[in-house]
Design an enzyme around this catalytic site. Structure first.
Site, short mmCIF file in Angstrom:
data_model
loop_
_atom_site.label_atom_id
_atom_site.label_comp_id
_atom_site.label_asym_id
_atom_site.label_seq_id
_atom_site.Cartn_x
_atom_site.Cartn_y
_atom_site.Cartn_z
N HIS A 358 0.81 -1.22 0.00
CA HIS A 358 0.00 0.00 0.00
C HIS A 358 0.84 1.27 0.00
O HIS A 358 0.30 2.36 0.16
CB HIS A 358 -0.88 0.04 1.25
CG HIS A 358 -1.99 -0.96 1.25
ND1 HIS A 358 -3.25 -0.65 0.80
CD2 HIS A 358 -2.03 -2.25 1.62
CE1 HIS A 358 -4.03 -1.73 0.93
NE2 HIS A 358 -3.31 -2.71 1.42
N LYS A 546 -10.73 12.89 4.55
CA LYS A 546 -9.75 11.81 4.54
C LYS A 546 -8.77 12.08 5.66
O LYS A 546 -8.80 13.16 6.27
CB LYS A 546 -9.02 11.77 3.21
CG LYS A 546 -8.48 13.16 2.78
CD LYS A 546 -7.85 13.13 1.39
CE LYS A 546 -8.84 12.98 0.27
NZ LYS A 546 -8.53 11.88 -0.62
N THR A 654 -9.64 5.68 -2.06
CA THR A 654 -10.93 5.02 -2.27
C THR A 654 -12.07 6.01 -2.07
O THR A 654 -13.17 5.78 -2.58
CB THR A 654 -11.13 3.81 -1.32
OG1 THR A 654 -10.79 4.21 0.02
CG2 THR A 654 -10.28 2.64 -1.74
N LYS A 658 -15.84 6.42 -3.92
CA LYS A 658 -17.13 6.56 -3.24
C LYS A 658 -17.82 7.85 -3.68
O LYS A 658 -19.05 7.87 -3.89
CB LYS A 658 -16.93 6.58 -1.72
CG LYS A 658 -16.29 5.33 -1.15
CD LYS A 658 -15.96 5.55 0.34
CE LYS A 658 -14.77 4.75 0.79
NZ LYS A 658 -14.26 5.19 2.11
C1 LIG Z 1 -12.96 5.59 2.34
C2 LIG Z 1 -12.51 6.05 3.65
C3 LIG Z 1 -11.20 6.51 3.83
C4 LIG Z 1 -10.20 6.57 2.69
O1 LIG Z 1 -10.21 7.87 2.11
P1 LIG Z 1 -9.07 8.30 1.08
O2 LIG Z 1 -9.53 9.62 0.60
O3 LIG Z 1 -9.05 7.29 0.00
O4 LIG Z 1 -7.80 8.37 1.85
C5 LIG Z 1 -10.81 6.93 5.08
N1 LIG Z 1 -11.67 6.91 6.12
C6 LIG Z 1 -12.94 6.49 5.98
C7 LIG Z 1 -13.85 6.51 7.17
C8 LIG Z 1 -13.41 6.04 4.75
O5 LIG Z 1 -14.67 5.60 4.63
#
Ligand SMILES: *Cc1c(COP(=O)(O)O)cnc(C)c1O
Length: 809
Positions: A358, A546, A654, A658
């Site tokens: 990762h 994030k 991710t 979403k």
């Molecule tokens: C999806 C998710 C993340 C990841 O977010 P990134 O923008 O891809 O770093 C972090 N925390 C939660 C609670 C999430 O649902």
């Protein structure tokens, strides 16, 4: 009851009867006598017991996958399980009849913080998809007594509070005393010899009892229920300091207990300089050893001691390097306890284990001092040392650069155990998490291994549970989609493609806009309730939510907001599209810079929101305590998705997926999975800006980037923003921001905030200017949803199953 189906409740009436009975069974009272928390608890317990029944009745044949991850950020489960069992509507109506809306019960559920962010959430989405696809997927992780801290904001600063998530009990888990195993730490290795045969034992040290807590994972359709096994550390009875206890030295007796329990007490924050803490190494070993002992016990019961076939029936997947000890520990158990020959044990390990990386940045790869490692895990370490010795001995000398390749790939180097190398050497498959990231692994981070064993490398672009993040999180849009194309998209996300023609259907676009507005209202209310900040829902909702990290560049976003602020005040003809900027996320406790950026956002928010000259054009909100539950409120309300890491830094991301799925338009760099989003939606439906990966690399290599040049080139605009960090403009709440200014001007802006600033602000202005054409904007948003099916974790898991785990071969 008529037709037999997989539903746990046949009708509303059936649900009500069972729920009322369950109140007596689980709480010993009638429904009317229970408070909301108890009513939730009973409902969750009822659904959990149904899930366990399904699992007991139907364990499919086929290969068992064990997904090892130190983090599972599972989020609230009840709503998702009602959806997956196909009874959400029945239960909702039943609860209405009872006068207690389902939403009120759902809001009682804890959100277990058993992960930091993306990596832990990925593991949870994978569990969902494995169950949906009918794969025998088993999660193996840690049951932390306290999850990631709760974040509250005081005077703009992040303050961390203990996350006592088990306070009201956790109705989904079952403690399995009979499945506990012993894990040994420390002590000495003793060599034994008899008739020319020799073997080793590990003597003394501390014996820890690993006790599993099982959480059922309900797959969509309710046919498959898998298991997430989380380990808790307790003193092994025989080693509990009874002498001290009997002698009345309770403090001494209890100290041993608390030292052991500390192993599963807290989740370590990542990105925090907490590396190298011995407790962390204990956590890693505990869940690896306990998980492997369980796997071998289960396997032996079913297949007998046919260890050479282990890889045919079992796949062990390691999420990042935290479970890197799987290789040597599996060998240790096979060789020491099962009498398997060393070479065969290595072959079995390699056939069984696979690894996901990762990390892009080499300095972030996990390493442990050999001395620490060997003292804690003396016998397991011997397997690492012997594999490393043989690796060096048999290393091919046929290339000019063989010494360099060996230096890159050996496990032991410079007094350290290099966990990524350990993972690669013990695995048959190594994957990155986006096309760009895998390319970087091959070309740079793990280049030596790629040169030697290119066949091990493959890409598996991340995915997300579209059922949770669209189906559960966005009920208004999900309903519109199902009414338009049917609900087949819930089981097959590719069906979202059927929405494409509706991107040109005026009435569909209107309905989309209504759904978006409903979500914006829901979020605005939540933000008003939690922070007091009022957001006008006619503004564009622009979100960056994030973890806080320098490379993710929340600072660049703040610079844009300050730029808008300055320009609105100084130039009355400047009329940006009114926008509400929403931030959320935690910074690791010891990550000073990231915490200062949080304080900066809150300071900017205070200045902007209270300044009548600007606050009808820009507003800023910081939503405290980002977690899966609040994420599910934020993503559906977003119209702009900020994905602005410097190119080559974000492995995948991710939240970008979403947000895309929920009809937000990405404003992002050409980084991680943004690249793939761009290819899928087309350049007309995304806004890309900034340096590309090669340009970042070339700029860094040239040594010709000077932050002061950027500052001096535009004193009135960019220079001014830098000055505002320390000139009192933002100091009212809790002081100036010297350390952020130093990061930019003294440390020469490592994350290229000043470099990408203009390109970013222009991109934002162009994107928001296009918002006025509501039809065109909504068309683009709907196309984002329609083309997001690829990012379902169902697709990702199908690829893992075919290419890495070889399920169905
Ligand atoms: C999806 C998710 C993340 C990841 O977010 P990134 O923008 O891809 O770093 C972090 N925390 C939660 C609670 C999430 O649902």
């Amino acid at each position: 009851m008529t037709a037999k189906n997989n539903r746990i409740f046949q009708s509303k009436e059936d649900f009500l009867t069972q729920y009322r009975d369950a109140c007596e069974t689980f709480a010993g009272k009638g429904f009317e006598e229970l408070n909301d928390q108890e009513r939730y608890y009973v409902l969750a317990s009822l659904v959990a017991s149904k899930a366990k029944n399904v699992r007991a009745a139907a364990r499919p044949e086929g290969k068992e996958v064990y997904y090892f991850s130190l983090e599972f950020l599972i989020g609230p489960l009840l709503d998702n399980y009602l959806l997956n069992f196909g009874v959400r509507d029945i239960v909702e109506e039943g609860c209405n009849d009872l006068g207690t809306p389902l939403d009120r019960l759902l809001s009682q559920e804890v959100d277990p913080g058993l992960g930091n962010g993306g990596l832990g959430r990925l593991a949870a989405c994978f569990m969902d998809s494995m169950a949906a696809l009918g794969i025998n997927g088993n999660g193996n992780g840690m049951r932390y007594r306290y999850g990631l801290f709760k974040q509250v904001i005081k005077e703009g600063r992040q303050v961390e509070k203990m996350d006592n998530w088990l306070e009201h009990g956790f109705p989904w888990e079952t403690r399995k005393n009979e499945s506990a195993v012993i894990v040994q730490f420390g002590g000495n290795v003793v060599r034994h010899e008899e008739n020319g045969r020799y073997w080793f034992t590990q003597e003394g040290g501390d014996l820890v009892k690993a006790v599993p807590y099982d959480v059922p994972i309900v797959g969509y359709g309710g046919k498959t229920v898998n298991n997430l096994r989380l380990w808790s550390a307790e003193p092994a009875e025989e080693n509990f300091d009874l002498d001290a206890f009997n002698a009345g030295d309770y403090a001494k007796a209890m100290k041993f207990r608390s030292d052991v329990e500390a192993i599963s007490q807290i989740l370590y924050p990542n990105d925090s300089g907490e590396h190298g803490r011995i407790l962390r190494l204990k956590q890693e070993y505990l869940f690896v050893s306990a998980g492997l002992q369980t796997i071998l016990r289960t396997y032996e019961k079913k297949f007998g001691p046919k260890w050479e076939d282990l890889g045919k029936h079992v796949a062990i997947h390691t999420n990042d390097t935290h479970p890197a000890m799987c290789g040597p520990e599996l060998m240790r158990i096979l060789v020491d306890d099962k009498g398997v020959d060393f070479d065969l044990a290595f072959k079995i390990a390699q056939e069984t284990i696979s690894y996901t990386n990762h990390t892009v940045m080499p300095e972030a790869l996990e390493k442990w001092p050999i001395n620490t490692f060997r003292a804690l895990l003396p016998r397991t370490y011997m397997f690492i040392e012997e594999i490393d010795r043989r690796y060096r001995e048999s290393f091919p000398h046929d290339r000019d650069n063989w010494q360099d390749l060996l230096a890159q790939t050996a496990i032991l180097w410079d007094g350290q155990v290099r966990m990524a190398n350990l993972s690669v050497i013990f695995s048959h498959s190594v994957n990155g998490v986006s096309a760009l990231h895998t390319g970087i692994l091959e070309a740079e981070t793990l280049h030596g291994f790629y040169e030697l064993t290119p066949e091990k490398f493959n890409n598996k672009t991340n995915g997300i549970s579209h059922r949770r993040f669209l189906g559960n999180a966005n009920p208004s849009y999900a309903r519109l989609i199902s009414n338009t194309i049917g609900d087949g998209w819930l089981s097959d996300a590719n069906e979202l493609k059927k929405l494409e023609p509706y991107a040109d259907d005026a009435s569909f676009l209107e309905e989309f806009e209504k759904a978006k507005l409903e979500n914006k209202r829901r979020l605005a209310k939540y933000i008003a309730d939690t922070t007091g900040v009022e957001l006008d829902t006619s503004m564009v909702f622009d979100v960056q939510v994030k973890r806080f990290h320098a490379y993710k560049r929340q600072l660049l976003n703040v610079f844009k907001i300050l730029d808008l602020y300055n320009r609105i005040i100084s130039d009355s003809s400047f009329q940006p599209r009114p926008t509400a900027f929403v931030f959320s996320g935690k910074a690791a406790q010891s990550y000073t810079f990231a915490k200062e950026v949080i304080r900066l956002i809150n300071s900017v928010a205070e200045v902007v929101n209270s300044d009548a000259r600007v606050n009808d054009k820009i507003r800023v909100a910081f939503v405290p305590n980002f977690a899966v539950s609040s994420a599910q409120l934020i993503y559906p309300a977003a119209e702009i998705s900020e994905q602005i890491s410097w190119a080559g830094s974000e492995a995948s991301g991710t939240s970008n997926m979403k947000l895309m799925m929920n009809g937000a338009i990405t404003l992002g760099t050409y980084d991680g999975a943004n690249v793939e989003i761009c290819k899928l939606v087309g350049e007309d439906n995304i806004k890309i800006f900034g340096l590309r990966t090669e340009e970042v690399e070339n700029l860094r290599a040239s040594g010709k980037y000077w932050a002061w040049d950027a500052y001096n080139a535009d004193r009135p605009r960019l220079g001014r923003i830098v000055d505002e960090l320390t000139d009192g403009t933002l100091a009212h709440l809790s002081g100036n921001f010297e350390s952020i200014r130093d990061e930019l001007m003294v440390n020469n802006d490592h994350d290229l905030v000043l470099k990408d600033f203009y390109s970013y602000v222009s991109a934002w202005e162009e994107l928001t200017a296009s918002y006025a054409d509501r039809k065109a904007w909504n068309r683009s948003a709907v196309l984002n949803t329609a083309r997001s099916g690829y990012f379902s974790s169902d697709r990702t898991i199908r690829e893992y199953a075919n290419d890495i785990w070889h399920i169905g071969d």
